[in-house]
Design a protein around this motif. Structure first.
Motif, PDB file in Angstrom:
ATOM      1  N   ILE A   1       8.299  11.084   1.763  1.00  0.00           N
ATOM      2  CA  ILE A   1       9.327  10.351   2.486  1.00  0.00           C
ATOM      3  C   ILE A   1       9.668   9.042   1.795  1.00  0.00           C
ATOM      4  O   ILE A   1      10.843   8.704   1.599  1.00  0.00           O
ATOM      5  N   VAL A   2       8.645   8.261   1.421  1.00  0.00           N
ATOM      6  CA  VAL A   2       8.842   7.011   0.685  1.00  0.00           C
ATOM      7  C   VAL A   2       8.021   7.108  -0.602  1.00  0.00           C
ATOM      8  O   VAL A   2       6.851   6.729  -0.632  1.00  0.00           O
ATOM      9  N   PRO A   3       8.612   7.632  -1.671  1.00  0.00           N
ATOM     10  CA  PRO A   3       7.866   7.827  -2.924  1.00  0.00           C
ATOM     11  C   PRO A   3       7.275   6.537  -3.478  1.00  0.00           C
ATOM     12  O   PRO A   3       7.756   5.432  -3.200  1.00  0.00           O
ATOM     13  N   LEU A   4       6.233   6.705  -4.266  1.00  0.00           N
ATOM     14  CA  LEU A   4       5.480   5.599  -4.847  1.00  0.00           C
ATOM     15  C   LEU A   4       6.370   4.599  -5.587  1.00  0.00           C
ATOM     16  O   LEU A   4       6.103   3.392  -5.581  1.00  0.00           O
ATOM     17  N   ALA A   5       7.428   5.077  -6.215  1.00  0.00           N
ATOM     18  CA  ALA A   5       8.311   4.190  -6.977  1.00  0.00           C
ATOM     19  C   ALA A   5       8.854   3.045  -6.126  1.00  0.00           C
ATOM     20  O   ALA A   5       9.141   1.956  -6.642  1.00  0.00           O
ATOM     21  N   ASN A   6       8.999   3.273  -4.818  1.00  0.00           N
ATOM     22  CA  ASN A   6       9.490   2.208  -3.938  1.00  0.00           C
ATOM     23  C   ASN A   6       8.495   1.061  -3.847  1.00  0.00           C
ATOM     24  O   ASN A   6       8.888  -0.106  -3.778  1.00  0.00           O
TER      25      ASN A   6
ATOM     26  N   MET B   1       0.844  -1.189   0.000  1.00  0.00           N
ATOM     27  CA  MET B   1       0.000   0.000   0.000  1.00  0.00           C
ATOM     28  C   MET B   1       0.885   1.246   0.000  1.00  0.00           C
ATOM     29  O   MET B   1       1.775   1.387   0.852  1.00  0.00           O
ATOM     30  N   MET B   2       0.639   2.128  -0.961  1.00  0.00           N
ATOM     31  CA  MET B   2       1.457   3.333  -1.104  1.00  0.00           C
ATOM     32  C   MET B   2       0.573   4.547  -1.345  1.00  0.00           C
ATOM     33  O   MET B   2      -0.540   4.428  -1.865  1.00  0.00           O
ATOM     34  N   GLY B   3       1.093   5.728  -0.992  1.00  0.00           N
ATOM     35  CA  GLY B   3       0.443   6.987  -1.332  1.00  0.00           C
ATOM     36  C   GLY B   3       1.168   7.640  -2.492  1.00  0.00           C
ATOM     37  O   GLY B   3       2.404   7.575  -2.562  1.00  0.00           O
TER      38      GLY B   3
END
Length: 280
Positions: free
Chosen positions: A223-228, A216-218
């Motif tokens: 801080i932790v971009p979607l690409a991660n 699950m990503m925003g």
């Protein structure tokens, strides 16, 4: 924390503040073992435990965080995963669904690979593969590394949008979230930072993480971009990804209803053939 049972437990040579929800109630679901973000105490994610009311929940404050005493010696993902397994033994819990957010997402990955026999499914929230990650904005990361964000309420509110994205930074929820946070000790915060220094799950994920995984990503996470999340999805064979539109690093709070719905649907999904084979 409504309905939580909170106690201090001696686990694997450490004293930990542990919270459980509904652990003594009958359920068709395994409990959830939750690993929190860096410097965050149990109360920060207690609303999620309350929302998933059909499941038991297990959380603990990391050493030197919340009300767990300072760590005497440093720890790493292997030793803290072992400690978590010892906690499950003490609670008489055999199998769990594992969840982790941000820093805790790295520990959740490691726990799942280290203890596959105790893990049914895995949920990774706003996290990465560790040191092999696409970094967030320098402005956000510089503030993330400053423990003052837990000590100084004015500093936290002033920099909240930079730290956590517009998904929560522009809502009234930021002040209520602040009221749940308790500053970690300087040693506790430093040992958490050191715990993941040099760690990455990337080389191991394709081979050692076979559990069904929800990422699950925003799409507004500074801080932790979607690409991660996309990188994790590429590395983990049996994974799926959900993206919260307009969600910052704390979309679990700003998009609470959507997040709970996605988690519940994933955990309740019919077991795959691989899962049925493992269960047999």
């Amino acid at each position: 924390m409504k309905d939580a049972v909170v106690s201090m437990k001696e686990v694997g040579g450490r004293t930990l503040r542990v919270a459980t929800w509904r652990l003594d109630e009958p359920s068709d679901h395994p409990p959830i073992l939750f690993f929190n973000g860096i410097g965050a105490n149990i109360e920060a994610v207690a609303p999620l435990a309350a929302a998933l009311s059909e499941r038991a929940f297990i959380m603990f404050d990391m050493p030197g965080v919340g009300e767990s005493p300072d760590p005497v010696v440093p720890y790493n993902p292997f030793t803290i995963s072992w400690t978590a397994s010892q906690l499950l033994n003490a609670l008489d819990v055999d199998e769990v669904d594992v969840m982790g957010i941000s820093w805790g997402g790295g520990i959740a990955q490691h726990f799942t690979m280290q203890h596959p026999g105790r893990t049914r499914r895995l949920v990774l929230i706003a996290t990465s593969a560790g040191m092999l990650m696409i970094p967030g904005s320098p402005k956000a990361l510089s503030k993330m590394a400053n423990p003052r964000r837990y000590v100084d309420a004015d500093y936290m509110i002033k920099n909240f949008e930079t730290l956590y994205g517009e998904g929560l930074g522009k809502t009234s929820g930021k002040k209520s979230h602040m009221s749940l946070l308790k500053p970690p000790s300087p040693r506790g915060y430093m040992y958490q930072l050191l715990c993941m220094l040099g760690w990455t799950s990337a080389p191991a994920l394709p081979f050692l993480l076979r559990k069904k995984t929800l990422i699950m990503m925003g799409d507004d996470d500074a801080i932790v971009p979607l690409a991660n999340g996309k990188f994790l999805s590429w590395l983990i064979p049996n994974s799926e990804m959900v993206v919260m539109k307009g969600g910052g690093h704390l979309f679990l709070l700003s998009h609470k209803d959507e997040s709970v719905k996605a988690i519940r649907e994933f955990l309740d999904a019919v077991p795959s053939e691989i899962e049925l084979e493992e269960a047999a």
